[in-house]
Each structure stands twice: as C-alpha cells, then as structure tokens.
Design a protein around this motif. Structure first.
Motif, PDB file in Angstrom:
ATOM      1  N   HIS A 199     -11.680   1.684  -0.680  1.00  7.51           N
ATOM      2  CA  HIS A 199     -11.137   0.465  -1.284  1.00  7.51           C
ATOM      3  C   HIS A 199      -9.660   0.613  -1.657  1.00  7.51           C
ATOM      4  N   ASP A 200      -9.135   1.842  -1.614  1.00  3.69           N
ATOM      5  CA  ASP A 200      -7.758   2.115  -2.013  1.00  3.69           C
ATOM      6  C   ASP A 200      -6.792   2.243  -0.833  1.00  3.69           C
ATOM      7  N   VAL A 201      -7.261   2.046   0.384  1.00  2.51           N
ATOM      8  CA  VAL A 201      -6.452   2.302   1.577  1.00  2.51           C
ATOM      9  C   VAL A 201      -5.158   1.477   1.568  1.00  2.51           C
ATOM     10  N   GLU A 202      -5.249   0.204   1.271  1.00  2.00           N
ATOM     11  CA  GLU A 202      -4.058  -0.648   1.269  1.00  2.00           C
ATOM     12  C   GLU A 202      -3.044  -0.158   0.234  1.00  2.00           C
ATOM     13  N   LEU A 203      -3.516   0.223  -0.943  1.00  3.15           N
ATOM     14  CA  LEU A 203      -2.618   0.729  -1.982  1.00  3.15           C
ATOM     15  C   LEU A 203      -1.981   2.057  -1.571  1.00  3.15           C
ATOM     16  N   VAL A 204      -2.748   2.934  -0.933  1.00  5.56           N
ATOM     17  CA  VAL A 204      -2.206   4.204  -0.445  1.00  5.56           C
ATOM     18  C   VAL A 204      -1.087   3.938   0.565  1.00  5.56           C
ATOM     19  N   HIS A 205      -1.296   3.001   1.464  1.00  2.23           N
ATOM     20  CA  HIS A 205      -0.262   2.656   2.441  1.00  2.23           C
ATOM     21  C   HIS A 205       0.992   2.108   1.747  1.00  2.23           C
ATOM     22  N   SER A 206       0.810   1.332   0.692  1.00  4.93           N
ATOM     23  CA  SER A 206       1.954   0.812  -0.063  1.00  4.93           C
ATOM     24  C   SER A 206       2.728   1.946  -0.741  1.00  4.93           C
ATOM     25  N   ILE A 207       2.000   2.919  -1.270  1.00  5.53           N
ATOM     26  CA  ILE A 207       2.639   4.080  -1.901  1.00  5.53           C
ATOM     27  C   ILE A 207       3.418   4.875  -0.864  1.00  5.53           C
ATOM     28  N   GLU A 208       2.800   5.107   0.286  1.00  6.30           N
ATOM     29  CA  GLU A 208       3.468   5.859   1.354  1.00  6.30           C
ATOM     30  C   GLU A 208       4.749   5.150   1.800  1.00  6.30           C
ATOM     31  N   GLU A 209       4.690   3.836   1.894  1.00  9.96           N
ATOM     32  CA  GLU A 209       5.883   3.077   2.274  1.00  9.96           C
ATOM     33  C   GLU A 209       6.968   3.232   1.205  1.00  9.96           C
ATOM     34  N   LYS A 210       6.570   3.192  -0.049  1.00 14.41           N
ATOM     35  CA  LYS A 210       7.524   3.319  -1.163  1.00 14.41           C
ATOM     36  C   LYS A 210       8.209   4.688  -1.164  1.00 14.41           C
ATOM     37  N   ILE A 211       7.450   5.762  -0.929  1.00 13.52           N
ATOM     38  CA  ILE A 211       8.032   7.109  -1.002  1.00 13.52           C
ATOM     39  C   ILE A 211       8.579   7.591   0.333  1.00 13.52           C
ATOM     40  N   GLY A 212       8.313   6.847   1.403  1.00 16.83           N
ATOM     41  CA  GLY A 212       8.868   7.183   2.708  1.00 16.83           C
ATOM     42  C   GLY A 212       8.222   8.379   3.379  1.00 16.83           C
ATOM     43  N   LYS A 213       6.996   8.682   3.005  1.00 18.19           N
ATOM     44  CA  LYS A 213       6.262   9.743   3.705  1.00 18.19           C
ATOM     45  C   LYS A 213       4.770   9.545   3.512  1.00 18.19           C
ATOM     46  N   GLN A 214       4.011  10.201   4.368  1.00 18.31           N
ATOM     47  CA  GLN A 214       2.557  10.074   4.329  1.00 18.31           C
ATOM     48  C   GLN A 214       1.987  11.065   3.320  1.00 18.31           C
ATOM     49  N   LEU A 215       1.057  10.595   2.506  1.00 13.08           N
ATOM     50  CA  LEU A 215       0.385  11.481   1.555  1.00 13.08           C
ATOM     51  C   LEU A 215      -0.545  12.417   2.306  1.00 13.08           C
ATOM     52  N   GLN A 216      -0.673  13.619   1.807  1.00 14.96           N
ATOM     53  CA  GLN A 216      -1.524  14.623   2.453  1.00 14.96           C
ATOM     54  C   GLN A 216      -2.984  14.365   2.100  1.00 14.96           C
ATOM     55  N   LEU A 217      -3.831  14.414   3.111  1.00 12.47           N
ATOM     56  CA  LEU A 217      -5.261  14.205   2.920  1.00 12.47           C
ATOM     57  C   LEU A 217      -5.963  15.535   2.701  1.00 12.47           C
ATOM     58  N   TYR A 218      -6.753  15.599   1.657  1.00 13.49           N
ATOM     59  CA  TYR A 218      -7.622  16.745   1.425  1.00 13.49           C
ATOM     60  C   TYR A 218      -9.052  16.267   1.633  1.00 13.49           C
ATOM     61  N   ALA A 219      -9.621  16.647   2.746  1.00 13.80           N
ATOM     62  CA  ALA A 219     -10.987  16.217   3.061  1.00 13.80           C
ATOM     63  C   ALA A 219     -11.966  16.859   2.081  1.00 13.80           C
ATOM     64  N   THR A 220     -13.025  16.156   1.796  1.00 14.96           N
ATOM     65  CA  THR A 220     -14.043  16.654   0.866  1.00 14.96           C
ATOM     66  C   THR A 220     -15.428  16.542   1.489  1.00 14.96           C
ATOM     67  N   VAL A 221     -16.330  17.306   0.939  1.00 14.10           N
ATOM     68  CA  VAL A 221     -17.734  17.241   1.331  1.00 14.10           C
ATOM     69  C   VAL A 221     -18.451  16.442   0.243  1.00 14.10           C
ATOM     70  N   GLU A 222     -19.083  15.358   0.619  1.00 18.55           N
ATOM     71  CA  GLU A 222     -19.655  14.438  -0.364  1.00 18.55           C
ATOM     72  C   GLU A 222     -20.590  15.141  -1.349  1.00 18.55           C
ATOM     73  N   ASP A 223     -21.441  16.026  -0.885  1.00 19.32           N
ATOM     74  CA  ASP A 223     -22.374  16.703  -1.792  1.00 19.32           C
ATOM     75  C   ASP A 223     -21.643  17.524  -2.850  1.00 19.32           C
ATOM     76  N   GLU A 224     -20.541  18.171  -2.463  1.00 18.94           N
ATOM     77  CA  GLU A 224     -19.762  18.950  -3.430  1.00 18.94           C
ATOM     78  C   GLU A 224     -19.106  18.038  -4.463  1.00 18.94           C
ATOM     79  N   VAL A 225     -18.623  16.889  -4.000  1.00 16.10           N
ATOM     80  CA  VAL A 225     -18.002  15.930  -4.911  1.00 16.10           C
ATOM     81  C   VAL A 225     -19.032  15.414  -5.909  1.00 16.10           C
TER      82      VAL A 225
END
Length: 100
Positions: free
Chosen positions: A54-80
């Motif tokens: 649900h946050d994808v659009e906001l993440v894209h707006s942040i990336e546009e504001k800072i001029g770079k792509q945020l780093q993704l840290y993949a997670t395992v759902e069970d661990e989360v």
C-alpha cells in the motif's frame, strides 16, 4: 544502550544512529526531515522504513524527491511475523513515552 524515541520535526539528538519508520510520513519532505536526524553535522546513519504494498506510490514519491532509489531489504514473512509482537510492544511504549 538502545533508547526508543518518538520524535517530531526540529529535534537535534546527536546520538541518533538509526531511524526506523514504522509508518511512512504522508509527505516525502517529512520523510527527508525524519531520516535526516541521523546525518546532523556531517554524521552518518541509517534509516529503515517498514512498507507494504500500500506504500508503493509514496515510496516512489520519496525516491523522486531524493533523486535515488531506496534499497530493498527482502524479508521472509514467517520471520517478520515472529518479530511482530516485539515491534508492536516497542511502538506502544514509544507512543506512551511521547504522551508524557
């Protein structure tokens, strides 16, 4: 020693080394101010933001504001899910502290 703080704009706490966003701010400018707490006076730090699909659009707006792509840290759902209780408790404690 780990201290959990709930902070608003304008604070300068020199010991802040990491900012964890449980909820992304609604504005990319507010995000920049929030994560900037780790980089006062040339210091470095990290910012971790917990996001959902649900946050994808906001993440894209942040990336546009800072001029770079945020780093993704993949997670395992069970661990989360195993950590969910501890995170919820920490957030509840932070909210209690900010109310006093």
């Amino acid at each position: 020693m780990l201290k959990i703080l709930s902070a608003c704009r304008g604070l300068d706490i020199p010991q802040v080394q990491i900012v964890i966003n449980y909820d992304l701010p609604a504005s990319p400018t507010d995000y920049v101010h929030r994560v900037g707490r780790t980089a006062r006076a040339g210091r470095g730090g990290q910012a971790v933001s917990l996001v959902t699909q649900h946050d994808v659009e906001l993440v894209h707006s942040i990336e546009e504001k800072i001029g770079k792509q945020l780093q993704l840290y993949a997670t395992v759902e069970d661990e989360v899910l195993q950590q969910l209780s501890a995170v919820t408790k920490a957030k509840r404690m932070t909210n209690m502290v900010s109310l006093t």
